[in-house]
Design a protein around this motif. Structure first.
Motif, PDB file in Angstrom:
ATOM      1  N   ALA A 157       0.841  -1.202   0.000  1.00 55.68           N
ATOM      2  CA  ALA A 157       0.000   0.000   0.000  1.00 55.68           C
ATOM      3  C   ALA A 157       0.874   1.249   0.000  1.00 55.68           C
ATOM      4  N   ASP A 158       1.935   1.227   0.806  1.00 53.17           N
ATOM      5  CA  ASP A 158       2.850   2.369   0.842  1.00 53.17           C
ATOM      6  C   ASP A 158       3.530   2.556  -0.507  1.00 53.17           C
ATOM      7  N   LEU A 184      -3.303  -5.815  -4.184  1.00 53.79           N
ATOM      8  CA  LEU A 184      -2.270  -4.825  -3.897  1.00 53.79           C
ATOM      9  C   LEU A 184      -1.025  -5.070  -4.739  1.00 53.79           C
ATOM     10  N   GLN A 185      -0.664  -6.345  -4.908  1.00 48.90           N
ATOM     11  CA  GLN A 185       0.489  -6.671  -5.733  1.00 48.90           C
ATOM     12  C   GLN A 185       0.257  -6.233  -7.180  1.00 48.90           C
ATOM     13  N   GLU A 186      -0.914  -6.546  -7.695  1.00 45.86           N
ATOM     14  CA  GLU A 186      -1.216  -6.207  -9.079  1.00 45.86           C
ATOM     15  C   GLU A 186      -1.226  -4.696  -9.292  1.00 45.86           C
ATOM     16  N   GLY A 191       1.269  -0.481 -11.979  1.00 46.01           N
ATOM     17  CA  GLY A 191       1.557   0.948 -11.925  1.00 46.01           C
ATOM     18  C   GLY A 191       3.003   1.295 -12.236  1.00 46.01           C
ATOM     19  N   GLY A 192       3.818   0.278 -12.495  1.00 45.98           N
ATOM     20  CA  GLY A 192       5.204   0.537 -12.864  1.00 45.98           C
ATOM     21  C   GLY A 192       6.209   0.286 -11.769  1.00 45.98           C
ATOM     22  N   GLY A 193       5.792  -0.309 -10.665  1.00 39.65           N
ATOM     23  CA  GLY A 193       6.714  -0.597  -9.583  1.00 39.65           C
ATOM     24  C   GLY A 193       7.612  -1.780  -9.902  1.00 39.65           C
ATOM     25  N   ARG A 194       8.779  -1.781  -9.298  1.00 37.04           N
ATOM     26  CA  ARG A 194       9.734  -2.873  -9.502  1.00 37.04           C
ATOM     27  C   ARG A 194       9.986  -3.583  -8.175  1.00 37.04           C
TER      28      ARG A 194
END
Length: 308
Positions: A157-158, A184-186, A191-194
């Motif tokens: 979430a953070d 949350l993972q998806e 969203g572009g997180g690694r």
């Protein structure tokens, strides 16, 4: 010397404590609530709360602001009023730097605090790029690179919140799969997180602010460095149960306060509610426990059966 007397005293103004205020006063107990910091607790740090019944989407700080306003209809919330000591005699005595309170019943709703990594540079750079609260400090890292440490719901979430602010976000996790809910993972990955898998953070470096981190790949047993502007630590919490322990309240092996189904502890007229009791750490659960604790206090103060 006793400065004030109350029928019910509550320590901690998070969801559990604020709920207990409302139910305590409405049941007829003269109630006071003491809070070390500001009302809201860690729930106020939640970027978004979308599982509180009746409120589909609301920021944690807004939800807690509403609870605080509601509780203030019934009694004063004494913020920045840390409790230093509790003593149990014929009455229960609660000592702060300013006053000593005598009370017939006590609810401990002190919650939890952020768990630290205990790595070099963490303490010296706290507030200089090291943070435990994305909603508090995330804005300062807009368009900058940050590392989020953790793999649970709060960490994801953070991380997603920071992404939405415009941060360049990398998550590091010691295993090859995350513990967080699939949604949350998806959201984070889409969203572009690694994610850096099977790795741990071993040190944080910087002169006046965070500049880089030292990472260890647990699978390959190799060390590397990564340039970042901020580190957000989200690896869980520990219970703030020291005050309870000091008067003999029973704790479990992890330090959480043991209670029965009515939120009573093993000490007569001492109750506990919220995250400090462990179990399912959700705002709605803390509110329910606060309500139950206050109603139990009413039963015991007005219709006593405990042996003092």
């Amino acid at each position: 010397m006793v400065d004030e007397e109350h029928e019910l005293t509550i320590i901690g103004a998070g969801p559990g404590g604020l709920s207990a205020v409302i139910y305590g006063e409405r049941s007829g107990l003269e109630t006071i609530i003491l809070e070390e910091k500001t009302a809201g607790g860690m729930a106020a740090e939640a970027p978004l709360v979308d599982n509180y019944p009746g409120l589909e989407e609301i920021k944690g700080v807004e939800l807690m602001g509403r609870m605080k306003k509601h509780a203030r209809k019934y009694t004063e919330i004494r913020e920045l009023h840390p409790v230093r000591k509790i003593e149990k005699g014929d009455s229960i005595f609660v000592e702060t730097d300013e006053k000593t309170y005598a009370t017939d019943a006590l609810i401990i709703a002190t919650g939890t605090d952020h768990r630290k990594l205990n790595v070099p540079g963490e303490d010296s750079l706290e507030g200089k790029g090291v943070s435990y609260c994305a909603t508090c400090d995330g804005y300062f890292f807009k368009n900058r690179s940050v590392l989020v440490v953790g793999g649970g719901n709060t960490a994801l979430a953070d991380a997603t919140y920071l992404l939405n602010l415009g941060c360049d976000v990398t998550l590091i996790h010691r295993r090859n799969e995350l513990r967080a809910e699939k949604a949350l993972q998806e959201g984070f990955l889409e969203g572009g997180g690694r994610v850096i898998w099977n790795s741990v953070l071993e040190g944080i470096e910087g002169d006046e602010t965070v500049q880089k981190v030292r990472l260890r790949d647990l699978k390959e047993d190799t060390e590397s460095k990564m340039e970042v502007d901020g580190v957000f630590v989200s690896i869980g919490e520990y219970p703030r149960s020291e005050l309870a322990s000091d008067i003999g309240v029973e704790l479990d092996d992890s330090g959480y306060i043991k209670t029965d189904e009515k939120q009573r502890t093993n000490i007569p007229r001492v109750y506990a509610a919220g995250d400090v009791t462990g179990g399912t750490k959700q705002i709605v659960v803390a509110c329910a426990e606060g309500a139950i604790a206050a109603l139990s206090a009413y039963e015991d103060v007005r219709n006593p059966y405990w042996v003092k």
